[in-house]
Design a protein around this motif. Sequence first.
Motif, PDB file in Angstrom:
ATOM      1  N   LEU A  59       0.858  -1.185   0.000  1.00 22.73           N
ATOM      2  CA  LEU A  59       0.000   0.000   0.000  1.00 22.73           C
ATOM      3  C   LEU A  59       0.897   1.238   0.000  1.00 22.73           C
ATOM      4  N   PRO A  60       1.436   1.600  -1.155  1.00 24.69           N
ATOM      5  CA  PRO A  60       2.473   2.633  -1.223  1.00 24.69           C
ATOM      6  C   PRO A  60       2.039   4.014  -0.759  1.00 24.69           C
ATOM      7  N   ASP A  61       0.750   4.329  -0.797  1.00 20.78           N
ATOM      8  CA  ASP A  61       0.302   5.657  -0.417  1.00 20.78           C
ATOM      9  C   ASP A  61       0.004   5.784   1.076  1.00 20.78           C
ATOM     10  N   ARG A 296      -4.782  15.755   6.397  1.00 17.57           N
ATOM     11  CA  ARG A 296      -5.702  15.022   5.523  1.00 17.57           C
ATOM     12  C   ARG A 296      -6.255  15.948   4.446  1.00 17.57           C
ATOM     13  N   LEU A 297      -6.656  17.143   4.832  1.00 14.39           N
ATOM     14  CA  LEU A 297      -7.194  18.099   3.858  1.00 14.39           C
ATOM     15  C   LEU A 297      -6.147  18.468   2.812  1.00 14.39           C
ATOM     16  N   LEU A 298      -4.908  18.637   3.250  1.00  9.91           N
ATOM     17  CA  LEU A 298      -3.835  19.014   2.328  1.00  9.91           C
ATOM     18  C   LEU A 298      -3.502  17.885   1.353  1.00  9.91           C
ATOM     19  N   ALA A 299      -3.723  16.645   1.770  1.00 10.56           N
ATOM     20  CA  ALA A 299      -3.362  15.495   0.932  1.00 10.56           C
ATOM     21  C   ALA A 299      -4.457  15.104  -0.040  1.00 10.56           C
ATOM     22  N   ARG A 304      -7.621  22.284  -0.966  1.00  2.81           N
ATOM     23  CA  ARG A 304      -7.836  23.719  -0.819  1.00  2.81           C
ATOM     24  C   ARG A 304      -6.512  24.448  -0.623  1.00  2.81           C
ATOM     25  N   LYS A 305      -6.573  25.741  -0.753  1.00  2.76           N
ATOM     26  CA  LYS A 305      -5.395  26.551  -0.473  1.00  2.76           C
ATOM     27  C   LYS A 305      -5.064  26.463   1.006  1.00  2.76           C
ATOM     28  N   VAL A 306      -3.814  26.731   1.341  1.00  6.55           N
ATOM     29  CA  VAL A 306      -3.364  26.628   2.723  1.00  6.55           C
ATOM     30  C   VAL A 306      -4.198  27.523   3.626  1.00  6.55           C
ATOM     31  N   ALA A 307      -4.531  28.706   3.163  1.00  8.19           N
ATOM     32  CA  ALA A 307      -5.336  29.628   3.973  1.00  8.19           C
ATOM     33  C   ALA A 307      -6.700  29.035   4.282  1.00  8.19           C
ATOM     34  N   ALA A 308      -7.296  28.336   3.323  1.00 11.98           N
ATOM     35  CA  ALA A 308      -8.608  27.722   3.538  1.00 11.98           C
ATOM     36  C   ALA A 308      -8.502  26.557   4.515  1.00 11.98           C
ATOM     37  N   VAL A 309      -7.426  25.785   4.419  1.00  8.54           N
ATOM     38  CA  VAL A 309      -7.215  24.691   5.360  1.00  8.54           C
ATOM     39  C   VAL A 309      -7.002  25.244   6.766  1.00  8.54           C
ATOM     40  N   ALA A 335       4.866  21.932   1.606  1.00  6.09           N
ATOM     41  CA  ALA A 335       5.770  20.802   1.367  1.00  6.09           C
ATOM     42  C   ALA A 335       5.044  19.479   1.610  1.00  6.09           C
ATOM     43  N   TRP A 336       4.193  19.442   2.654  1.00  2.04           N
ATOM     44  CA  TRP A 336       3.414  18.238   2.929  1.00  2.04           C
ATOM     45  C   TRP A 336       2.497  17.909   1.772  1.00  2.04           C
ATOM     46  N   ARG A 337       1.875  18.934   1.221  1.00  2.67           N
ATOM     47  CA  ARG A 337       0.961  18.716   0.094  1.00  2.67           C
ATOM     48  C   ARG A 337       1.722  18.157  -1.108  1.00  2.67           C
TER      49      ARG A 337
END
Length: 342
Positions: A59-61, A296-299, A304-309, A335-337
Motif C-alpha cells: 500500500l504505497p500511499d 488530511r485536507l492538504l493530501a 484547498r489553499k493553505v489559507a482555507a485549510v 511541502a506536505w501537500r
Amino acid sequence: MSANHDPASGSLAAASGFDVLSDVLRCVRLTGSMLFLVDARSPWMSWAPKADAFRRVALPDSQHLVSYHVVTQGGCWAGLRDAESERFETGDVLVVPHGDAYFLADSPDTPAAYGPEEAVDFFRSMAAGEMPSVVSEGGEGAERAQFICGFLGCDRRPLNPVLDALPPMIHLRSAVRPDDRMGHLISFALCELREPSSGGRGVRLRLAELMFVEVVRRYLETVSGASAGWLAGLHDPLVARTLALLHASPARHWTLEALAAQAGSSRSVVAERFAHFVGQAPMQYLTQWRMQLASRLLAEPGARKVAAVAEAVGYESEAAFSRAFKKCVGMAPSAWRMRGAG
C-alpha cells in the motif's frame, strides 16, 4: 467556519452522542490493503517481516500498515519475532498494530520455510491481485489450521490516538461470539474468500476495514477498567465528554475555561483527568488533532489553499497555522501537500 464563529451554546449539543472513535478512524484514512485466508497443515510457519519492509509494495500511499489475524479453524502458536509465543485457539485474534515482525506456526519450534525477500515478493503479488484469496501453507501433516489475514493502511502522524494507545501485540481471546457482529463478518469474509466473484476484491478490502474496527471495539471493552490510556479515557465520563467536545468542534476557539464549562467540571479537574488518561494537556491534544485534520485536507486531490485549510481547522492566520503545522509535522503545509501523506 472561523473558530470565533462557532457558537458556544451549541458545543455540548454537538458533542452529545459524538462518536470519537469513528471520527479518529475516518480522519486517519483507514484503508483496506489485503484480506486472504491461509489453509495450513503441519508442519507450518507463516511469518511477516517488519511492516516497513513490505508496506510500499502492499500500500504505497499509506504511512503505516497494521496487520491482524483471525483463527477460524484449529489452533496455533503466534507472537512477535524474538519474543515469547502464545497459544491461539479458534476464534482468537492476533493484532500487530505497530508493524513489528511476527509469526504464526503449528509449533514454536517449526522453522521458517522462506526468507525476507520471498515474504516481500508474496505481499507484492497478493496486493497486486496476482495470488489466490486462499493460500496453502506447510506440509502434509494431519494437524490443520485456518486463519484470515487482514492488512490495513492508515496515517500515523501527526496524530493517531487509536494506534498510539495500542500495545505492540494484542491477543483477543474467543473474539467470535454466537450470533454477533464479528461472527457474521467472519462468515461473510470466508464466503468471499472461498468463492470469489465479480467485485470481490473491493468487498474484501471493505471487510478488512470492518473486521479491524470490530476488533478495536472488542479491545476497547478489555480496557474499560484500565487506569490510563486514550482508549480507557473513552470509558471515563469526564474525559469522554471532553474528547467529544474537541472532536465535535475542533475549529472552535477553545480555552481550558470554556472546555471545562462545557464538560461540566473545573479547569483543574479536566486538566488533571485528561492528562492522566490521554497523556497530554487538552489544548496540546487539540493542536495535534487539528494538524491531523489539516494533513488530511492538504493530501486530498484538488486540495484547498493553505489559507482555507488553516481556517477549516480553527486558525484565522495562515502564518500562525503554518508555524504550528511545521512545528508538529516537521515541514511546511505546502511541502506536505507536494510530497503527499506517504
